[in-house]
Design a protein around this motif. Structure first.
Motif, short mmCIF file in Angstrom:
data_model
loop_
_atom_site.label_atom_id
_atom_site.label_comp_id
_atom_site.label_asym_id
_atom_site.label_seq_id
_atom_site.Cartn_x
_atom_site.Cartn_y
_atom_site.Cartn_z
N PHE A 112 -1.63 -58.08 -62.90
CA PHE A 112 -2.63 -57.44 -62.06
C PHE A 112 -1.95 -56.98 -60.77
N ASP A 113 -2.12 -55.70 -60.44
CA ASP A 113 -1.55 -55.11 -59.23
C ASP A 113 -2.68 -54.59 -58.35
N ILE A 114 -2.48 -54.68 -57.03
CA ILE A 114 -3.45 -54.08 -56.10
C ILE A 114 -2.70 -53.20 -55.11
N GLY A 115 -3.41 -52.24 -54.58
CA GLY A 115 -2.80 -51.35 -53.60
C GLY A 115 -3.79 -50.97 -52.51
N THR A 125 1.26 -31.93 -41.62
CA THR A 125 1.87 -33.16 -42.13
C THR A 125 0.80 -34.16 -42.58
N THR A 126 1.23 -35.06 -43.44
CA THR A 126 0.38 -36.18 -43.86
C THR A 126 1.22 -37.44 -43.73
N HIS A 127 0.67 -38.42 -43.03
CA HIS A 127 1.32 -39.72 -42.86
C HIS A 127 0.59 -40.73 -43.74
N THR A 128 1.34 -41.52 -44.48
CA THR A 128 0.75 -42.51 -45.36
C THR A 128 1.46 -43.85 -45.18
N LEU A 129 0.67 -44.88 -44.96
CA LEU A 129 1.17 -46.25 -44.92
C LEU A 129 0.49 -46.99 -46.07
N SER A 130 1.29 -47.57 -46.96
CA SER A 130 0.70 -48.24 -48.12
C SER A 130 1.33 -49.60 -48.35
N LEU A 131 0.54 -50.48 -48.91
CA LEU A 131 0.99 -51.80 -49.33
C LEU A 131 0.56 -51.96 -50.78
N ASN A 132 1.53 -52.13 -51.65
CA ASN A 132 1.26 -52.39 -53.06
C ASN A 132 1.77 -53.79 -53.38
N ILE A 133 0.92 -54.57 -53.99
CA ILE A 133 1.32 -55.91 -54.39
C ILE A 133 1.31 -55.93 -55.92
N GLN A 134 2.50 -55.96 -56.48
CA GLN A 134 2.64 -55.98 -57.93
C GLN A 134 2.60 -57.43 -58.41
N GLN A 163 10.04 -62.62 -66.31
CA GLN A 163 10.00 -61.44 -65.46
C GLN A 163 9.68 -61.85 -64.03
N SER A 164 9.81 -60.92 -63.12
CA SER A 164 9.58 -61.19 -61.70
C SER A 164 8.14 -61.59 -61.43
N GLY A 165 7.99 -62.40 -60.41
CA GLY A 165 6.66 -62.80 -59.96
C GLY A 165 6.09 -61.75 -59.02
N LEU A 166 5.39 -62.20 -58.02
CA LEU A 166 4.74 -61.33 -57.04
C LEU A 166 5.77 -60.48 -56.30
N ILE A 167 5.50 -59.17 -56.20
CA ILE A 167 6.41 -58.26 -55.51
C ILE A 167 5.60 -57.39 -54.54
N PRO A 168 5.72 -57.64 -53.23
CA PRO A 168 5.04 -56.76 -52.27
C PRO A 168 5.92 -55.55 -51.94
N VAL A 169 5.31 -54.39 -51.88
CA VAL A 169 6.05 -53.15 -51.58
C VAL A 169 5.31 -52.45 -50.43
#
Length: 176
Positions: A112-115, A125-134, A163-169
């Motif tokens: 389950f991933d959330i973003g 221009t467009t500025h984007t700040l994102s946090l994805n938690i895989q 496989q990898s556990g939680l990965i915040p991006v």
């Protein structure tokens, strides 16, 4: 080899800043060495379900600001592997594979991933700040399973790779 199955997809394209997509695949993936007897392939998990849902919230003059959230869920059957024959391995004093290729199956895979993202639209221009938690549940899905005959213990020893556990991006981007 032969592959056959059924896939069902439900999709809602972006409307009122809301979207979703779900797919369900039921399949069989087999191979034969003589054209008569068929066996599972390594990737015959038999089923895959994917679900994606998201919503954007707009505000500001000209709706130039947005906050978006989304979630993705995947559930699938585990990959196949060829088991070792413990009795024959003891007798041969080395690893002997089962006569049924890819007869073993890893545990089912799910993730389950959330973003979350904030976007600011300017004229050029467009500025984007994102946090994805895989893999937000931190599930350590089994990726491979290897086994071998261990002469010291006279048993089959199993080595498993997870496989990898939680990965915040965290990401910041500027588009122009």
């Amino acid at each position: 080899g032969r592959n056959y199955g059924l896939e069902i997809t439900f999709e809602r394209f972006l409307h009122n800043n809301f979207y979703f997509l779900t797919t369900l695949s039921l399949y069989q993936s087999e191979f034969s060495m003589d054209g008569k007897q068929y066996f599972n392939t390594q990737y015959n998990g038999n089923y895959i379900f994917n679900g994606l849902i998201g919503k954007d919230f707009l505000w500001g003059k000209g709706k130039q600001y947005s906050f978006g959230s989304n979630g993705k869920f995947t559930y699938s059957g585990g990959q196949r592997f060829t088991e070792r024959d413990e009795a024959q391995s003891k007798e041969a004093f080395s690893t002997v594979f089962s006569s049924t290729p890819f007869g073993g199956k890893l545990d089912d895979y799910y993730r389950f991933d959330i973003g979350l993202n904030v976007r600011i639209n300017h004229k050029n221009t467009t500025h984007t700040l994102s946090l994805n938690i895989q893999n937000v549940t931190n599930r350590l899905n089994e990726y491979t399973r290897r086994s071998f005959f261990n002469p010291a213990t006279q048993k089959i020893s199993v080595l498993s790779t997870k496989q990898s556990g939680l990965i915040p991006v965290l990401r910041y981007s500027v588009n122009f």
